[in-house]
Structure formats: structure tokens, C-alpha cells
Design a protein around this motif. Structure first.
Motif, PDB file in Angstrom:
ATOM      1  N   GLU A  55     -48.399  18.924  43.804  1.00 43.56           N
ATOM      2  CA  GLU A  55     -48.240  19.440  45.157  1.00 43.56           C
ATOM      3  C   GLU A  55     -49.368  18.952  46.051  1.00 43.56           C
ATOM      4  O   GLU A  55     -50.535  18.954  45.662  1.00 43.56           O
ATOM      5  CB  GLU A  55     -48.241  20.963  45.157  1.00 43.56           C
ATOM      6  N   ALA A  56     -49.010  18.527  47.254  1.00 46.70           N
ATOM      7  CA  ALA A  56     -49.983  18.217  48.305  1.00 46.70           C
ATOM      8  C   ALA A  56     -49.578  19.064  49.506  1.00 46.70           C
ATOM      9  O   ALA A  56     -48.766  18.652  50.326  1.00 46.70           O
ATOM     10  CB  ALA A  56     -49.980  16.730  48.642  1.00 46.70           C
ATOM     11  N   GLY A  57     -50.123  20.262  49.595  1.00 47.35           N
ATOM     12  CA  GLY A  57     -49.599  21.269  50.509  1.00 47.35           C
ATOM     13  C   GLY A  57     -49.841  20.994  51.981  1.00 47.35           C
ATOM     14  O   GLY A  57     -50.616  20.121  52.361  1.00 47.35           O
ATOM     15  N   PHE A  58     -49.166  21.778  52.830  1.00 41.61           N
ATOM     16  CA  PHE A  58     -49.303  21.717  54.284  1.00 41.61           C
ATOM     17  C   PHE A  58     -48.711  20.451  54.893  1.00 41.61           C
ATOM     18  O   PHE A  58     -49.283  19.853  55.802  1.00 41.61           O
ATOM     19  CB  PHE A  58     -50.753  21.884  54.715  1.00 41.61           C
ATOM     20  N   GLY A  59     -47.555  20.033  54.409  1.00 40.84           N
ATOM     21  CA  GLY A  59     -46.770  19.029  55.106  1.00 40.84           C
ATOM     22  C   GLY A  59     -47.283  17.608  55.044  1.00 40.84           C
ATOM     23  O   GLY A  59     -48.260  17.271  54.383  1.00 40.84           O
ATOM     24  N   ALA A  60     -46.577  16.742  55.784  1.00 39.49           N
ATOM     25  CA  ALA A  60     -46.896  15.320  55.775  1.00 39.49           C
ATOM     26  C   ALA A  60     -48.116  14.996  56.605  1.00 39.49           C
ATOM     27  O   ALA A  60     -48.720  13.934  56.441  1.00 39.49           O
ATOM     28  CB  ALA A  60     -45.689  14.520  56.295  1.00 39.49           C
ATOM     29  N   ASP A  61     -48.501  15.895  57.526  1.00 33.87           N
ATOM     30  CA  ASP A  61     -49.636  15.597  58.398  1.00 33.87           C
ATOM     31  C   ASP A  61     -50.963  15.954  57.763  1.00 33.87           C
ATOM     32  O   ASP A  61     -52.006  15.438  58.168  1.00 33.87           O
ATOM     33  CB  ASP A  61     -49.490  16.327  59.734  1.00 33.87           C
ATOM     34  N   LEU A  62     -50.967  16.811  56.751  1.00 33.18           N
ATOM     35  CA  LEU A  62     -52.212  17.214  56.090  1.00 33.18           C
ATOM     36  C   LEU A  62     -52.179  16.845  54.613  1.00 33.18           C
ATOM     37  O   LEU A  62     -52.771  15.858  54.202  1.00 33.18           O
ATOM     38  CB  LEU A  62     -52.447  18.710  56.280  1.00 33.18           C
ATOM     39  N   GLY A  63     -51.478  17.628  53.794  1.00 38.33           N
ATOM     40  CA  GLY A  63     -51.496  17.394  52.350  1.00 38.33           C
ATOM     41  C   GLY A  63     -51.055  16.006  51.947  1.00 38.33           C
ATOM     42  O   GLY A  63     -51.736  15.318  51.181  1.00 38.33           O
ATOM     43  N   ALA A  64     -49.899  15.557  52.443  1.00 38.91           N
ATOM     44  CA  ALA A  64     -49.379  14.254  52.026  1.00 38.91           C
ATOM     45  C   ALA A  64     -50.266  13.121  52.526  1.00 38.91           C
ATOM     46  O   ALA A  64     -50.575  12.186  51.779  1.00 38.91           O
ATOM     47  CB  ALA A  64     -47.948  14.075  52.524  1.00 38.91           C
ATOM     48  N   GLU A  65     -50.668  13.196  53.785  1.00 38.65           N
ATOM     49  CA  GLU A  65     -51.518  12.130  54.351  1.00 38.65           C
ATOM     50  C   GLU A  65     -52.791  11.971  53.532  1.00 38.65           C
ATOM     51  O   GLU A  65     -53.220  10.861  53.225  1.00 38.65           O
ATOM     52  CB  GLU A  65     -51.845  12.459  55.816  1.00 38.65           C
ATOM     53  N   LYS A  66     -53.393  13.080  53.144  1.00 37.68           N
ATOM     54  CA  LYS A  66     -54.635  13.024  52.384  1.00 37.68           C
ATOM     55  C   LYS A  66     -54.387  12.648  50.926  1.00 37.68           C
ATOM     56  O   LYS A  66     -55.219  11.973  50.301  1.00 37.68           O
ATOM     57  CB  LYS A  66     -55.369  14.361  52.497  1.00 37.68           C
ATOM     58  N   LEU A 107     -38.420  26.222  60.149  1.00 39.05           N
ATOM     59  CA  LEU A 107     -37.764  25.409  61.176  1.00 39.05           C
ATOM     60  C   LEU A 107     -37.495  26.226  62.436  1.00 39.05           C
ATOM     61  O   LEU A 107     -37.635  25.721  63.557  1.00 39.05           O
ATOM     62  CB  LEU A 107     -36.477  24.822  60.621  1.00 39.05           C
ATOM     63  N   LYS A 108     -37.117  27.475  62.256  1.00 42.46           N
ATOM     64  CA  LYS A 108     -36.884  28.326  63.430  1.00 42.46           C
ATOM     65  C   LYS A 108     -38.178  28.574  64.195  1.00 42.46           C
ATOM     66  O   LYS A 108     -38.182  28.611  65.436  1.00 42.46           O
ATOM     67  CB  LYS A 108     -36.256  29.657  62.988  1.00 42.46           C
ATOM     68  N   MET A 109     -39.280  28.753  63.478  1.00 45.76           N
ATOM     69  CA  MET A 109     -40.562  28.924  64.152  1.00 45.76           C
ATOM     70  C   MET A 109     -40.861  27.702  65.017  1.00 45.76           C
ATOM     71  O   MET A 109     -41.268  27.827  66.178  1.00 45.76           O
ATOM     72  CB  MET A 109     -41.678  29.123  63.127  1.00 45.76           C
ATOM     73  N   HIS A 110     -40.635  26.508  64.452  1.00 45.06           N
ATOM     74  CA  HIS A 110     -40.888  25.291  65.215  1.00 45.06           C
ATOM     75  C   HIS A 110     -39.818  25.052  66.281  1.00 45.06           C
ATOM     76  O   HIS A 110     -40.004  24.217  67.164  1.00 45.06           O
ATOM     77  CB  HIS A 110     -40.980  24.093  64.270  1.00 45.06           C
ATOM     78  N   PHE A 138     -50.445  24.693  61.265  1.00 46.63           N
ATOM     79  CA  PHE A 138     -49.272  25.217  61.961  1.00 46.63           C
ATOM     80  C   PHE A 138     -48.727  24.265  63.020  1.00 46.63           C
ATOM     81  O   PHE A 138     -47.689  24.536  63.615  1.00 46.63           O
ATOM     82  CB  PHE A 138     -49.611  26.561  62.624  1.00 46.63           C
ATOM     83  N   SER A 139     -49.412  23.158  63.256  1.00 44.00           N
ATOM     84  CA  SER A 139     -48.993  22.244  64.311  1.00 44.00           C
ATOM     85  C   SER A 139     -49.459  20.836  63.990  1.00 44.00           C
ATOM     86  O   SER A 139     -50.445  20.640  63.279  1.00 44.00           O
ATOM     87  CB  SER A 139     -49.574  22.678  65.661  1.00 44.00           C
ATOM     88  N   PHE A 140     -48.732  19.840  64.509  1.00 51.13           N
ATOM     89  CA  PHE A 140     -49.221  18.465  64.401  1.00 51.13           C
ATOM     90  C   PHE A 140     -50.502  18.299  65.214  1.00 51.13           C
ATOM     91  O   PHE A 140     -51.325  17.449  64.912  1.00 51.13           O
ATOM     92  CB  PHE A 140     -48.160  17.483  64.906  1.00 51.13           C
ATOM     93  N   SER A 141     -50.666  19.084  66.241  1.00 46.14           N
ATOM     94  CA  SER A 141     -51.860  19.031  67.074  1.00 46.14           C
ATOM     95  C   SER A 141     -52.948  19.910  66.475  1.00 46.14           C
ATOM     96  O   SER A 141     -52.789  20.462  65.387  1.00 46.14           O
ATOM     97  CB  SER A 141     -51.524  19.496  68.494  1.00 46.14           C
ATOM     98  N   ALA A 142     -54.048  20.072  67.205  1.00 47.40           N
ATOM     99  CA  ALA A 142     -55.111  20.974  66.771  1.00 47.40           C
ATOM    100  C   ALA A 142     -54.928  22.373  67.340  1.00 47.40           C
ATOM    101  O   ALA A 142     -55.754  23.248  67.108  1.00 47.40           O
ATOM    102  CB  ALA A 142     -56.469  20.417  67.187  1.00 47.40           C
ATOM    103  N   GLY A 179     -43.210  22.728  66.922  1.00 50.66           N
ATOM    104  CA  GLY A 179     -42.267  21.629  67.122  1.00 50.66           C
ATOM    105  C   GLY A 179     -42.862  20.302  66.713  1.00 50.66           C
ATOM    106  O   GLY A 179     -43.662  20.210  65.770  1.00 50.66           O
ATOM    107  N   ALA A 180     -42.469  19.246  67.424  1.00 47.33           N
ATOM    108  CA  ALA A 180     -42.974  17.901  67.152  1.00 47.33           C
ATOM    109  C   ALA A 180     -43.898  17.501  68.291  1.00 47.33           C
ATOM    110  O   ALA A 180     -43.570  16.643  69.117  1.00 47.33           O
ATOM    111  CB  ALA A 180     -41.826  16.917  66.993  1.00 47.33           C
ATOM    112  N   ALA A 181     -45.050  18.135  68.364  1.00 43.93           N
ATOM    113  CA  ALA A 181     -45.987  17.899  69.462  1.00 43.93           C
ATOM    114  C   ALA A 181     -46.366  16.421  69.538  1.00 43.93           C
ATOM    115  O   ALA A 181     -46.525  15.751  68.522  1.00 43.93           O
ATOM    116  CB  ALA A 181     -47.238  18.757  69.263  1.00 43.93           C
TER     117      ALA A 181
END
Length: 355
Positions: free
Chosen positions: A96-107, A132-135, A291-295, A301-303
Motif C-alpha cells: 500500500e502507498a496510501g493517500f492517492g496518486a498525488d502523495l502515496g503513489a508519487e512518493k 467521490l461525493k465529497m470531491h 484532502f486536495s491536490f492543492s495545499a 475536486g480536481a483543483a
């Protein structure tokens, strides 16, 4: 934790411990744990901790649990030793590389795989209707309710994650974790979007309600996808030789969707120190909200098109990575308001509060 999880063996662990940067002398020279003379005592503390832990699931499936550097503040992967041990004893190893493609997977790709030579055959991204509903802009107190429009609006977030993973050269499989409140219509919408719009395999995972039997279809699709179309060579976001500032900018622009990156004076000062200290080849590890692609934790969503601000930089010479701190985030793992430690006790020879 990051040092432990990136160490290849005991000798490498000691080398990394010795290299931990404690500060600088009045003459401007780095002062390390080796200079302090306590690397040996730290090794005594960690000589057993470096050994992976073999445990079992509630259905008696073997599993290795070892390490826990959070992906929002560190590199987010279990230990390299645990992964290699699992690979040596099984046909398929899942990590597992947690927290999505922007954090866990990228690292996982840019740090762990880059330095270890690991090359995954498949990447599975896990989605939930609630996420998905949250985003998609649905209020948090209503994300458990059926809402196809909110789900549809949140698909842009999933799409970004899938594209990011494919950008690393990975074959991607989308798994939908099913919960009691999810409707057949929502699942059908997700399947159609993944298979027809994105062109990626999709499967529903019922493990939450049915245990291992509920994950059998998912497991089979993982095997079939690897056999049919395994991932190609990894394509890293940046090169080892790129300046550290450039590495951070490439991640922010290509993975997060930022239009620009702003560095605080303190961050620029430490990046200069790192490069002057011969650490330009280190990978970068960006600490930001999950919680976001941004900081901005509330920018769902897809910020995209935002300015990404680096307020500070930490030189992790032992873990051999440069940590760039973005936004208002604490680099300490968070606990719930009422942690379980409040309820664990030892009374009359019995441990209570673990269940």
C-alpha cells in the motif's frame, strides 16, 4: 520511521542513522549523529525493529506489517525489507502507498522505487462513493446518502488520479470499495465511466461486508490484468540530476495541477544548503494535505491553476530526501480526539481496551 523503512539492511540503517543532520557548527559545517557519537546506541534500539513482522488477518492469511511513515508528511510506504521479504515468499506481493496518486503513489515511485529498483506490474486505485461525493461538492454530513449527481461531479478527481498513475507508465485498475449505503445505480455509473470513458478495468470489492470471499473477484482481475497487460518501465516525474527546486516544481505542476510554485525565503535558504552539501541528487518529498491536490484541505475536486506555496524545507539526510512543506500542515502524525490509548490499561494481570 522513514529511515527504517528505506534501509536495505543493518549496515544501510547504521549509515543512514550516522548521516542524520542535527545542525550546523559556528563554522557552517554540518553536524551529524555520527559526530555526536551515539549511532551505536541508536542501532541497539533499532536492531530488532528493523526485522519485518509476520502477522495474520482475521481469516488467517499471512501478512507483513512493518513501518508507517504517513504519506502526507513522509513517503508513505511500508519498509523496503518487508516488501522484498514478501516478494521472496509469494507469487504476488501487494503493498500500500496510501493517500492517492498525488502523495502515496508519487512518493512510492519517485522515492522508493527509484532508490530500490522495485518495478510494480500493476497499480490499483481504490475509490469509494463517499470520497467521490465529497470531491463532487456534496456536504460531508450527506455523503452517505444516494446522490448520483454528486458522484458524477466527483469523477474528475478520480480521473486525475488515474491519469497521474498512467503518467508513471503504470497499468491501472480501479477498485470500488462497496458499503451498505451504496446503490446499484451508483456502481453502474462508476463502472461505465471507468470502462468506457477511461478505458481501465473496474471491479467492485465487497470485502467490507463479506470478508475475503467478497474480494475474490477483485483478486482474480488483478491477476488477469497483470498476465494480460503488465506495466511498462517506470517513468519518473523528475531526473536525479535536476535541481531540487525544479524537482518540487515538476511534482507540483504535473501531479498536483499547479500553475506556479512560490518558495518562502527560509525554504530557498535550506534548498541552497542541501545542494551545497551534495544532496542535489536526493528525491523530494512534499508534505501537504491529503484532502486536495492543492495545499488547501478544503479545495476538493480536481483543483488546478493554483499557486503552490512552499513555506519551509527540511533536510532529511538520513532518509536521503528533501521534505518540502506546503500549506498549513503539522509534520506529526495526527490522533483522533479520543485516541484508543485513553482506554487501554493493565488491571489485575489482564490487558484491556485493545479490541
Amino acid at each position: 520511521m522513514a529511515i527504517l523503512c528505506l534501509a536495505a539492511d543493518e549496515a544501510d540503517l547504521r549509515r543512514r542513522i550516522e548521516n542524520i543532520l542535527l545542525g550546523y557548527t559556528y563554522e557552517g559545517k554540518p553536524f551529524t549523529v555520527k559526530d555526536l557519537g551515539v549511532a551505536g546506541s541508536i542501532m541497539v534500539l533499532l536492531k530488532d525493529a528493523i526485522q519485518p513482522n509476520l502477522v495474520q488477518t482475521t481469516e488467517n492469511t499471512p501478512a507483513i506489517v512493518h513501518g508507517g511513515p504517513f504519506a502526507n508528511i513522509a513517503h508513505g510506504c511500508n519498509s523496503l525489507l518487508a516488501t522484498r521479504m514478501a516478494m521472496a515468499h509469494s507469487e504476488y506481493t501487494i503493498t500500500e502507498a496510501g493517500f492517492g496518486a498525488d502523495l502515496g503513489a508519487e512518493k512510492f515511485y519517485n522515492i522508493l522505487c527509484r532508490k530500490s529498483g522495485l518495478r510494480p506490474d500493476l497499480t490499483v486505485i481504490v475509490a469509494t462513493a463517499q470520497g467521490l461525493k465529497m470531491h463532487g461538492g456534496v456536504p460531508l454530513d450527506r455523503i452517505k446518502e444516494p446522490n448520483e449527481e454528486g458522484l458524477r461531479a466527483g469523477l474528475a478527481n478520480l480521473d486525475r488520479h488515474v491519469r497521474n498513475l498512467q503518467g508513471f507508465g503504470q497499468t491501472v485498475l480501479v477498485v470500488f470499495n462497496h458499503f451498505a449505503g451504496d446503490t446499484d445505480e451508483e456502481m453502474a455509473l462508476l463502472r461505465a465511466h471507468c470502462e468506457q470513458t477511461l478505458g481501465v478495468p473496474f471491479v467492485i470489492n465487497y470485502a467490507y461486508s463479506a470478508g475475503g470471499a467478497g474480494a475474490a473477484e477483485m483478486a482474480q482481475l488483478v491477476v488477469d490484468t497483470i498476465e494480460r497487460r503488465p506495466s511498462g518501465p517506470l517513468q519518473f516525474t523528475y531526473a536525479d540530476g535536476d535541481p531540487l527546486k525544479t524537482k518540487i516544481e515538476k511534482v507540483a505542476r504535473s501531479i498536483y495541477g499547479a500553475s506556479g510554485v512560490t518558495f518562502a525565503p527560509a525554504a530557498l535558504k535550506r534548498l541552497k544548503l542541501a545542494e551545497e552539501g551534495g544532496m542535489q541528487h536526493f528525491p523530494v518529498c512534499i508534505a501537504k494535505t491529503q484532502f486536495s491536490f492543492s495545499a488547501d484541505a478544503k479545495r476538493y475536486g480536481a483543483a488546478s491553476g493554483f499557486d503552490f506555496q512552499i513555506r519551509d524545507v527540511v533536510i532529511n539526510a538520513g532518509a536521503e530526501m528533501i521534505v518540502a512543506i506546503a500549506g498549513d500542515i503539522l509534520r506529526m502524525p495526527g490522533l483522533p480526539k479520543d485516541p484508543q490509548a485513553n482506554h487501554i490499561d493493565y488491571i489485575d494481570g489482564e490487558i484491556i481496551g485493545l479490541s
